[in-house]
Design an enzyme around this catalytic site. Structure first.
Site, short mmCIF file in Angstrom:
data_model
loop_
_atom_site.label_atom_id
_atom_site.label_comp_id
_atom_site.label_asym_id
_atom_site.label_seq_id
_atom_site.Cartn_x
_atom_site.Cartn_y
_atom_site.Cartn_z
N LYS A 173 -10.46 -3.80 11.55
CA LYS A 173 -9.35 -3.37 12.40
C LYS A 173 -9.27 -4.22 13.67
CE LYS A 173 -7.56 -0.26 9.81
NZ LYS A 173 -6.25 -0.55 9.15
N GLN A 196 -2.16 7.18 1.38
CA GLN A 196 -2.00 8.40 2.17
C GLN A 196 -0.84 8.30 3.15
OE1 GLN A 196 -5.35 9.43 4.65
NE2 GLN A 196 -4.71 11.55 4.85
N TYR A 208 -15.16 -1.09 8.51
CA TYR A 208 -13.79 -0.65 8.73
C TYR A 208 -13.33 -1.03 10.13
CZ TYR A 208 -9.89 2.68 9.27
OH TYR A 208 -8.66 3.26 9.50
N ILE A 257 -0.32 -1.46 -6.28
CA ILE A 257 -1.17 -2.12 -7.26
C ILE A 257 -1.16 -1.30 -8.54
CG2 ILE A 257 -2.64 -3.30 -5.58
CD1 ILE A 257 -4.67 -1.04 -5.86
N ASP A 311 -0.04 -7.15 -4.79
CA ASP A 311 -1.47 -7.22 -4.51
C ASP A 311 -1.65 -8.05 -3.25
OD1 ASP A 311 -4.18 -7.81 -4.38
OD2 ASP A 311 -4.41 -7.92 -6.56
N GLY A 365 0.84 -1.20 0.00
CA GLY A 365 0.00 0.00 0.00
C GLY A 365 0.86 1.24 0.00
N GLY A 366 1.99 1.16 -0.71
CA GLY A 366 3.02 2.18 -0.63
C GLY A 366 2.68 3.50 -1.29
#
Length: 320
Positions: A147, A12, A143, A35, A54, A8-9
């Site tokens: 978590k 944000q 969400y 991705i 991925d 997820g580089g």
């Protein structure tokens, strides 16, 4: 940490965390996992290695870990709160199934794993003021469910297989570098953009909606420091409360007016975001993080506001 993969580089947090990690550990030692629909550009691409990763495909994760001899994985792949309510299946596939894939690779290859949790892991039945480190967690959102599941799964892999899993519960994160991406707390980023552009801000949350917030530089520091912490001091692992500041829309609006006197705000409530915000804590008790790995924020609302305005004016080419 010697060789690091950030999954997820280009998100944000990831896009800023990678640059911080490269400044500490060397450009070639930090891999940007992305991705194809969110490929890195500019300095993020040019300063170090990047590979397609991925999180729903464990063979891709494993191949990159082996190629770069990765010893630490930052798993930042996630669907943010408001978007996750619209796409719950995808949120689960990435947030839980993807974490499982990552932990399995980490178990087989001997990697440490950081997977951030959130204030969204709490719910209405949680104490909302100075929420304790250890308390009931019954979130009302997908969400939040992902978590809490991630915290439990990470703890399981630590206890059952000895995987070095660590985590923090991020508050709402405020940054001038990357645009907001569908989080409930993102109004606290948007409001700065409106102030700098000279636009009236439409606030999606009602007055009195307090939530914990944090400036991105503090969040990045926390992500590094928890992974560098002495493991013998850690009584907790997944996940530590960390805190910096708590405010509602009126407080941040009035703070901005001190620096931008003509700034205006009106309320245009978003029922979904308000419902989510009402289920989250007003403030977190981060005593355990302070005691177990010396956590301490550097920015308060005033310091953050000055820095945000300074850097957004540069970014948007606006003179004060």
């Amino acid at each position: 940490m010697k060789n690091i993969l950030v999954i997820g580089g280009t998100g944000q947090i990831g896009s800023e965390l990678i640059m911080k990690l490269r400044s500490i550990y060397g450009n070639s030692n930090v891999v940007c996992g992305y991705i194809p629909s969110a490929a890195p550009t500019g300095e993020l691409l040019e300063s170090g290695p990047a590979e397609i990763v991925d999180i729903t495909k464990p063979t891709l994760i494993d191949a990159v870990v082996r190629k770069y001899d990765v010893d630490t994985i930052y798993n930042l792949a996630a669907i943010l709160s408001a978007v996750a309510e619209m796409k719950p299946q995808l949120a689960w596939a990435i947030g839980v199934d993807g974490l499982f894939n990552t932990l399995e690779v980490a178990r087989e290859r001997g990697c440490a794993v950081f997977t951030p949790s959130s204030i969204g892991s709490f719910g209405k039945s949680t104490p909302h003021i100075k929420t304790p480190q250890d308390t009931i967690q019954r979130p009302d959102t997908m969400y939040g469910v992902t978590k809490v599941s991630g915290e439990l799964l990470s703890d399981y892999y630590a206890k059952r297989f000895g995987v070095d899993t660590r985590s923090v519960r991020f508050p709402g994160l405020i940054s001038y570098t990357t645009p907001p991406g569908g989080g409930t707390t993102d109004y606290a980023v948007d409001i700065y953009y409106s102030a700098v552009k000279g636009e009236k801000f439409k606030c999606p949350l009602k007055p009195g909606t307090f939530m914990d917030m944090m400036y991105m530089p503090d969040a990045l520091r926390a992500a590094v420091e928890i992974m560098e912490a002495d493991p013998t001091r850690l009584k907790h692992r997944n996940s530590f409360n960390i805190a910096s500041m708590s405010f509602d829309p009126e407080i941040i609006y009035n703070k901005l007016k001190e620096h931008v006197p003509g700034f205006e705000m009106e309320y245009d409530l978003d029922p979904l975001r308000q419902q989510i915000a009402d289920s989250w804590p007003d403030s977190l008790d981060d005593t355990c993080a302070r005691e177990e790995w010396d956590w301490k924020p550097e920015y308060d609302l005033e310091a953050m506001t000055k820095d945000m305005l300074l850097n957004l004016r540069k970014k948007l080419l606006v003179t004060a």
